[in-house]
Design a protein around this motif. Sequence first.
Motif, PDB file in Angstrom:
ATOM      1  N   GLY A 150       0.797  -1.224   0.000  1.00  8.74           N
ATOM      2  CA  GLY A 150       0.000   0.000   0.000  1.00  8.74           C
ATOM      3  C   GLY A 150       0.823   1.264   0.000  1.00  8.74           C
ATOM      4  N   VAL A 151       2.036   1.211  -0.568  1.00  3.27           N
ATOM      5  CA  VAL A 151       2.895   2.393  -0.628  1.00  3.27           C
ATOM      6  C   VAL A 151       3.195   2.702  -2.088  1.00  3.27           C
ATOM      7  CG1 VAL A 151       3.934   1.983   1.624  1.00  3.27           C
ATOM      8  CG2 VAL A 151       4.999   0.997  -0.411  1.00  3.27           C
ATOM      9  N   TYR A 152       3.570   3.953  -2.354  1.00  2.53           N
ATOM     10  CA  TYR A 152       3.910   4.358  -3.704  1.00  2.53           C
ATOM     11  C   TYR A 152       5.335   3.913  -4.048  1.00  2.53           C
ATOM     12  CZ  TYR A 152      -0.278   7.253  -3.862  1.00  2.53           C
ATOM     13  OH  TYR A 152      -1.571   7.684  -3.868  1.00  2.53           O
ATOM     14  N   GLU A 153       5.520   3.590  -5.326  1.00  2.00           N
ATOM     15  CA  GLU A 153       6.808   3.128  -5.835  1.00  2.00           C
ATOM     16  C   GLU A 153       7.693   4.331  -6.174  1.00  2.00           C
ATOM     17  OE1 GLU A 153       9.203   0.503  -6.184  1.00  2.00           O
ATOM     18  OE2 GLU A 153       7.421  -0.610  -6.821  1.00  2.00           O
ATOM     19  N   HIS A 154       8.985   4.087  -6.325  1.00  2.46           N
ATOM     20  CA  HIS A 154       9.892   5.115  -6.835  1.00  2.46           C
ATOM     21  C   HIS A 154       9.499   5.431  -8.282  1.00  2.46           C
ATOM     22  CE1 HIS A 154      13.570   7.045  -8.281  1.00  2.46           C
ATOM     23  NE2 HIS A 154      13.880   7.256  -7.002  1.00  2.46           N
ATOM     24  N   PRO A 155       9.563   6.697  -8.698  1.00  5.37           N
ATOM     25  CA  PRO A 155       9.159   7.037 -10.071  1.00  5.37           C
ATOM     26  C   PRO A 155       9.902   6.253 -11.143  1.00  5.37           C
ATOM     27  CG  PRO A 155       9.383   9.027  -8.763  1.00  5.37           C
ATOM     28  CD  PRO A 155       9.890   7.897  -7.904  1.00  5.37           C
ATOM     29  N   ALA A 156      11.149   5.855 -10.866  1.00  8.99           N
ATOM     30  CA  ALA A 156      11.913   5.109 -11.867  1.00  8.99           C
ATOM     31  C   ALA A 156      11.371   3.711 -12.081  1.00  8.99           C
ATOM     32  CB  ALA A 156      13.389   5.039 -11.467  1.00  8.99           C
ATOM     33  N   GLY A 157      10.598   3.202 -11.127  1.00  7.83           N
ATOM     34  CA  GLY A 157      10.019   1.887 -11.300  1.00  7.83           C
ATOM     35  C   GLY A 157      10.512   0.870 -10.289  1.00  7.83           C
ATOM     36  N   HIS A 158       9.942  -0.306 -10.363  1.00  5.67           N
ATOM     37  CA  HIS A 158      10.269  -1.398  -9.449  1.00  5.67           C
ATOM     38  C   HIS A 158      11.731  -1.812  -9.634  1.00  5.67           C
ATOM     39  CE1 HIS A 158       9.974  -5.464  -7.647  1.00  5.67           C
ATOM     40  NE2 HIS A 158       9.006  -4.924  -6.938  1.00  5.67           N
ATOM     41  N   ARG A 159      12.439  -1.866  -8.545  1.00  2.95           N
ATOM     42  CA  ARG A 159      13.877  -2.117  -8.619  1.00  2.95           C
ATOM     43  C   ARG A 159      14.200  -3.443  -9.307  1.00  2.95           C
ATOM     44  NH1 ARG A 159      18.737   0.734  -8.099  1.00  2.95           N
ATOM     45  NH2 ARG A 159      20.383  -0.811  -7.884  1.00  2.95           N
ATOM     46  N   ASP A 160      13.490  -4.505  -8.953  1.00  8.32           N
ATOM     47  CA  ASP A 160      13.796  -5.813  -9.545  1.00  8.32           C
ATOM     48  C   ASP A 160      13.581  -5.812 -11.055  1.00  8.32           C
ATOM     49  OD1 ASP A 160      14.381  -6.677  -7.024  1.00  8.32           O
ATOM     50  OD2 ASP A 160      12.538  -7.844  -6.749  1.00  8.32           O
ATOM     51  N   LEU A 161      12.554  -5.113 -11.521  1.00  9.75           N
ATOM     52  CA  LEU A 161      12.333  -5.050 -12.962  1.00  9.75           C
ATOM     53  C   LEU A 161      13.441  -4.254 -13.638  1.00  9.75           C
ATOM     54  CD1 LEU A 161      10.763  -5.539 -15.530  1.00  9.75           C
ATOM     55  CD2 LEU A 161       9.291  -3.598 -14.960  1.00  9.75           C
ATOM     56  N   ARG A 336      19.165  11.881 -15.391  1.00  9.77           N
ATOM     57  CA  ARG A 336      18.474  10.941 -14.517  1.00  9.77           C
ATOM     58  C   ARG A 336      17.524  11.635 -13.543  1.00  9.77           C
ATOM     59  NH1 ARG A 336      22.680   7.588 -11.802  1.00  9.77           N
ATOM     60  NH2 ARG A 336      22.881   6.713 -13.899  1.00  9.77           N
ATOM     61  N   ALA A 337      18.025  12.580 -12.794  1.00  2.95           N
ATOM     62  CA  ALA A 337      17.219  13.226 -11.754  1.00  2.95           C
ATOM     63  C   ALA A 337      16.009  13.941 -12.370  1.00  2.95           C
ATOM     64  CB  ALA A 337      18.065  14.205 -10.950  1.00  2.95           C
ATOM     65  N   ALA A 338      16.229  14.647 -13.472  1.00  7.26           N
ATOM     66  CA  ALA A 338      15.125  15.379 -14.108  1.00  7.26           C
ATOM     67  C   ALA A 338      14.071  14.423 -14.654  1.00  7.26           C
ATOM     68  CB  ALA A 338      15.668  16.260 -15.232  1.00  7.26           C
ATOM     69  N   LEU A 339      14.494  13.296 -15.208  1.00  4.88           N
ATOM     70  CA  LEU A 339      13.539  12.328 -15.739  1.00  4.88           C
ATOM     71  C   LEU A 339      12.737  11.661 -14.624  1.00  4.88           C
ATOM     72  CD1 LEU A 339      15.655  10.761 -18.607  1.00  4.88           C
ATOM     73  CD2 LEU A 339      13.541  12.069 -18.868  1.00  4.88           C
ATOM     74  N   HIS A 340      13.371  11.430 -13.478  1.00  2.71           N
ATOM     75  CA  HIS A 340      12.625  10.909 -12.329  1.00  2.71           C
ATOM     76  C   HIS A 340      11.520  11.885 -11.931  1.00  2.71           C
ATOM     77  CE1 HIS A 340      16.119   8.128 -10.832  1.00  2.71           C
ATOM     78  NE2 HIS A 340      15.610   7.749 -11.976  1.00  2.71           N
ATOM     79  N   LYS A 341      11.824  13.162 -11.931  1.00  2.00           N
ATOM     80  CA  LYS A 341      10.829  14.169 -11.578  1.00  2.00           C
ATOM     81  C   LYS A 341       9.711  14.230 -12.623  1.00  2.00           C
ATOM     82  CE  LYS A 341      14.396  16.930  -9.277  1.00  2.00           C
ATOM     83  NZ  LYS A 341      15.238  18.149  -9.349  1.00  2.00           N
TER      84      LYS A 341
END
Length: 478
Positions: A150-161, A336-341
């Motif tokens: 029930g938490v939000y993911e990092h904008p970059a996506g699921h780490r394992d993927l 990287r940082a700008a694309l995450h935002k």
Amino acid sequence: MTAFHVSLVGRKDLSGEIYRQIRHAVLDRRLRPGDPLPPGRELARTLAVSRATVTVAYERLAAEGFVTSRQGSGTFVSELATLAGREKTGRRSAGALQPRPIWVAMNPPPTFETVQFDFRSGLCDASLFPHNSWRRSVAWALRSGETTAGVYEHPAGHRDLRVAIARHIGISRGIRASADDIIVTNGTQQALDVLARVLLAPGDAIAVEDPSYGPPRRLFEALGIRVVGVPVDRQGLVVDALPRGVRAVYVTPSHQYPLSVTMTLPRRQALLAWAERNNAAIIEDDYDSEFRFGGRPLEPLQTLDAKGLVVYVGSFSKTMLPTLRLGFLMTPPSLRAALHKAKFVSDWHSSTLAQAALGRFIDEGEFARHVRRVGAIYRERHQVLADAISRDFAEHLELIPSTTGLHLTALARRMSVDRIAEIARRAADRGVAVQILSRFAVSATPRAGVMLGYGAIPTAHIEEGMHLLRACFDSEPQ
């Protein structure tokens, strides 16, 4: 019991307001025939009014035929109410709010109705999808605490993927990447959207191949970016034709869409040199490169890039299913940082469940096995279709050699754009769907030709479909 909203804040005629708001809900079909209304006592308590106030409203609705009461059962929306309502409500006002002109002029997205002989590009064979192994991956993801936390993911996506994708493109395309370089997106289109927002401002220019795939062009234009078409020949994008002042170029070098050509190594090197001289970005869409049926694979632009000017974009729409809506981009560290935002403000992150399942699917080797299996089937279809074009259409069409992807392109030898369009319409009437090359033109003179996809059509149906298409070429113009 149907719950619906009634607001009495600042209202004086309380019974009248209850009547009017329920009546409007019935006419608008928010309340449908047979839906139960709350008991008068309960609605009165909810609205903090007397029961008599609600009773008067219900009696008025019943008198006008909007509701009926059943002894011992309650009050229900009348079966006849919405029939009368259709005549009374009429059409709503268009309203004062109007979209920007670009949205009025833009053509609607294509629809993919089922046809008997489907030679359209951009489609894969859903019957080949490994439902059982995918179901196991989804079941595993559902049991995972990460997808149910029930938490939000990092904008970059699921780490394992991201780890799985980095390893996959390292093995399949020779790209050196880490999970930190990968951003998971909702398909290629969103990858281009966040890139455009980060790299380009309204009024900036981006170069695209001419002819080229339509949706990216429309996306760039919708963002206020000026789109410049650059011609494509048998070696790929003509780098010498790139105009000055272009801030970025969007290319499909592995399998150019729609011409099917592969950008040669000298052209790739020339494009990288141009980008370095002009401090411009290259967006490399590695369109359906997973399916290669001959020849030596050329290195992606990203692997030749020593200056961090290439952003690599990929998708699982053709290898898995378009409905999965998962893609990715590989970014240089400087973006990287700008694309995450940008991904965060776009939609925060893609579906964690789907990402976790796909990561597992790749890690377990299921993805590689699936690509090998369907690749063999697509290879056979590619050969059958290429043979049919070369054998039966030689006097009308010139096949552009291609060993990659899920479509072939053939140029008309002597026919006009209008004649090819007429043939495509006649073929559609016979249940044969093809695409005409001219609809992908950007600014240059449209070329006469056809695109023939083999992703969605069974191998056994190709010959019959091509026979019907050939009859359309032979018939007299109307």
